[in-house]
Design a protein around this motif. Structure first.
Motif, PDB file in Angstrom:
ATOM      1  N   THR A  88       5.672  -0.660   5.232  1.00 20.24           N
ATOM      2  CA  THR A  88       5.692   0.300   5.169  1.00 20.24           C
ATOM      3  C   THR A  88       3.933   1.413   4.492  1.00 20.24           C
ATOM      4  O   THR A  88       4.899   2.580   4.282  1.00 20.24           O
ATOM      5  N   HIS A  89       3.156   1.279   4.389  1.00 12.55           N
ATOM      6  CA  HIS A  89       2.399   1.802   4.220  1.00 12.55           C
ATOM      7  C   HIS A  89       0.740   0.532   4.213  1.00 12.55           C
ATOM      8  O   HIS A  89       0.869  -0.284   4.430  1.00 12.55           O
ATOM      9  N   ALA A  90      -0.393   1.211   4.828  1.00 14.10           N
ATOM     10  CA  ALA A  90      -1.495   0.901   5.058  1.00 14.10           C
ATOM     11  C   ALA A  90      -2.243   0.329   3.315  1.00 14.10           C
ATOM     12  O   ALA A  90      -2.945   0.290   3.944  1.00 14.10           O
ATOM     13  N   ILE A  92      -3.677  -1.946   1.752  1.00 18.49           N
ATOM     14  CA  ILE A  92      -4.483  -3.616   1.724  1.00 18.49           C
ATOM     15  C   ILE A  92      -3.344  -4.498   1.689  1.00 18.49           C
ATOM     16  O   ILE A  92      -3.147  -4.966   2.424  1.00 18.49           O
ATOM     17  N   ASP A  93      -2.886  -4.367   0.155  1.00 14.80           N
ATOM     18  CA  ASP A  93      -2.107  -4.951  -0.640  1.00 14.80           C
ATOM     19  C   ASP A  93      -1.361  -5.574   0.913  1.00 14.80           C
ATOM     20  O   ASP A  93       0.360  -6.481   0.448  1.00 14.80           O
ATOM     21  N   HIS A  94      -0.583  -4.326   1.625  1.00 14.82           N
ATOM     22  CA  HIS A  94       0.435  -4.626   2.677  1.00 14.82           C
ATOM     23  C   HIS A  94       0.279  -5.313   3.916  1.00 14.82           C
ATOM     24  O   HIS A  94       1.029  -5.074   4.470  1.00 14.82           O
ATOM     25  N   ILE A  95      -1.080  -4.868   4.350  1.00 12.31           N
ATOM     26  CA  ILE A  95      -1.551  -4.834   5.200  1.00 12.31           C
ATOM     27  C   ILE A  95      -2.604  -6.357   5.762  1.00 12.31           C
ATOM     28  O   ILE A  95      -2.896  -6.956   6.761  1.00 12.31           O
ATOM     29  N   GLY A 201       9.073   0.581   0.248  1.00 12.03           N
ATOM     30  CA  GLY A 201       8.008   0.622   0.362  1.00 12.03           C
ATOM     31  C   GLY A 201       6.973   0.357  -1.467  1.00 12.03           C
ATOM     32  O   GLY A 201       8.041   0.916  -1.614  1.00 12.03           O
ATOM     33  N   ASP A 202       5.907   0.248  -1.375  1.00 10.82           N
ATOM     34  CA  ASP A 202       5.573   1.688  -2.852  1.00 10.82           C
ATOM     35  C   ASP A 202       5.730   2.413  -3.213  1.00 10.82           C
ATOM     36  O   ASP A 202       6.234   3.532  -2.281  1.00 10.82           O
ATOM     37  N   VAL A 203       6.942   2.854  -4.355  1.00 15.60           N
ATOM     38  CA  VAL A 203       7.098   3.924  -4.542  1.00 15.60           C
ATOM     39  C   VAL A 203       7.395   4.713  -6.386  1.00 15.60           C
ATOM     40  O   VAL A 203       7.056   3.787  -6.994  1.00 15.60           O
ATOM     41  N   MET A 309      10.241  -6.201  -6.730  1.00 23.53           N
ATOM     42  CA  MET A 309       9.091  -7.130  -6.503  1.00 23.53           C
ATOM     43  C   MET A 309       7.880  -5.698  -6.849  1.00 23.53           C
ATOM     44  O   MET A 309       8.388  -5.150  -7.225  1.00 23.53           O
ATOM     45  N   HIS A 310       6.609  -6.649  -6.731  1.00 20.84           N
ATOM     46  CA  HIS A 310       5.163  -6.289  -6.913  1.00 20.84           C
ATOM     47  C   HIS A 310       4.981  -5.754  -8.348  1.00 20.84           C
ATOM     48  O   HIS A 310       4.533  -4.310  -8.626  1.00 20.84           O
ATOM     49  N   CYS A 311       5.663  -7.001  -8.649  1.00 16.24           N
ATOM     50  CA  CYS A 311       5.036  -6.519 -10.042  1.00 16.24           C
ATOM     51  C   CYS A 311       3.982  -7.195 -10.432  1.00 16.24           C
ATOM     52  O   CYS A 311       3.437  -7.853  -9.758  1.00 16.24           O
TER      53      CYS A 311
HETATM   54 ZN   LIG Z   1       1.370  -2.011  -3.424  1.00 15.68          ZN
END
Ligand SMILES: [Zn+2]
Ligand SMILES: [Zn+2]
Length: 383
Positions: A88-90, A92-95, A201-203, A309-311
């Motif tokens: 969704t985006h780069a 670091i917590d997603h890649i 993704g984060d939003v 998610m992402h809490c």
């Molecule tokens: Zn994130």
């Protein structure tokens, strides 16, 4: 038949590096050994190893083939089955796991699907400084196994995997020195059944964003709810009461509830509009935008499941932070009576078709006491 099965490798969004956004996905009518889509890649092999220790049957029975197929309790062999990443985006917590595993991940070449900007950002990581260059744009280069592949925000669905196509819609995720920062919401569709779900993704909330774009997603989703679109994965990073000026591009429960009311409003409008009127096209100025009375919103989101998610973990709550925030959202949602079912996407859970071989409920708490196994859903969550 549920459209998809999902294993939650990680679903946190905070400082716990063992629980970052990472989901393994397959069509419900295929086997894991047919190939896997890695949706986000924050946590990876290491988190999966802990999950497999607690739930060795989570990927189902070991297929008995001659010669023997991949071992479905071995994280390396499971990640070898990944055919593509969808990012969704780069941030670091997603890649993170995509990056650290890039040189050693097993299996054949894998595409990294993301927006052009996300791939540009990833290139800055694979640039021989932060990390060796282990990805390429050149599909035919045999020296690389990771291949960048853009998904443009062009309203079209792009096939990324057999029977699975994806639409990219940009969302706002705070800003940096160069302006608004963009993340992505993916509409992920199972072509044979035309069932889809949205993965954000984060939003950030439209009421906070300098470029509000969530409304476009709600308008695209509304006509499909609940029959063709019955699940949404969306972040809620912070607990209730956090001031809007320190959300840093994320949601809190108050904002999530407002956004779900906005979605319900769009569903009412979509149901009022005769089919074939072209109403699904983006509206410059909505004519039909009289506020929908609260009474009319009751039950409108029946049949829709929203997974938060992402809490952001801070190790200060008695219950897992995802459950703490989930309960706050439920409480705020209750008076609206929208009918939506609010759940948390818990690490180590399987969302999708029931599996006779998944561990019985009590056992998964052995390694993940923080994620009680009541989260081991066994219904048709993405049907
Ligand atoms: Zn994130
Ligand atoms: Zn982010």
């Amino acid at each position: 038949m549920p459209a998809f099965d999902i294993i939650v490798v990680g679903s946190g969004g905070g400082l716990d590096e063992t629980n970052l956004s990472g989901y393994l996905l397959k069509p419900g009518d295929a086997e894991w050994t047919d190939g896997i889509i890695a949706l986000e890649a924050g946590s990876g092999h290491g988190a999966l190893r802990s999950i497999l220790k607690a739930s060795p049957g989570i990927f189902g029975e070991q297929p008995q083939t001659d010669p023997p197929g991949p071992c479905m309790t071995n994280p390396f062999q499971i990640y070898s089955l990944v055919r593509c990443f969808l990012i969704t985006h780069a941030h670091i917590d997603h890649i993170a796991s995509l990056v650290v595993s890039a040189g050693t991940i097993g299996g054949g070449s894998k595409r990294i699907y993301a927006s052009p900007q996300t791939l540009k950002d990833l290139e800055t990581v694979f640039a021989d400084r932060v990390w060796p260059n282990l990805a390429t744009w050149d599909e035919s280069n045999p020296l690389f196994r990771l291949v960048y592949h853009s998904i443009h925000a062009d309203r079209k669905y792009k096939v990324i995997f057999p029977n699975v196509s994806v639409r990219n819609m940009p969302v706002s995720h705070g800003k940096n020195e160069s302006g608004p920062y963009e993340s992505t919401a993916f509409f992920i569709r199972h072509e044979p059944s035309e069932h889809e779900f949205i993965f954000f993704g984060d939003v950030e909330p439209d009421s906070v964003a300098s470029k509000p774009r969530n409304i476009d997603i709600w308008r695209a989703a509304a006509p499909k709810i609940p029959h063709n679109l019955s699940a949404i994965f969306i972040e809620c990073s912070y607990p209730k009461g956090r001031p809007s000026d320190v959300l840093y591009g994320h949601f809190s429960p108050e904002h999530l509830v407002n956004e779900l009311v906005a979605l319900a409003t769009e569903v009412v409008i979509a149901r009022r509009t005769p089919k074939g009127s072209g109403r699904s096209r983006p509206r410059k100025k909505q004519k039909n935008n009289d506020p929908v009375p609260a009474d009319e919103l009751r039950g409108v989101l029946d049949g829709l499941r929203v997974y938060i998610m992402h809490c952001k973990e801070h190790f200060n709550t008695d219950v897992p932070i995802a459950h703490y925030i989930r309960d706050q959202v439920r409480e705020l949602l209750e008076p609206h009576g929208l009918g939506v079912e609010l759940l948390s996407a818990d690490q180590g859970s399987k969302i999708g078709k029931p599996s006779s071989t998944a561990l019985p409920r009590p056992s998964s708490s052995a390694v993940f006491p923080i994620f009680p196994s009541s989260s081991m859903h066994s219904g048709s969550f993405l049907s």
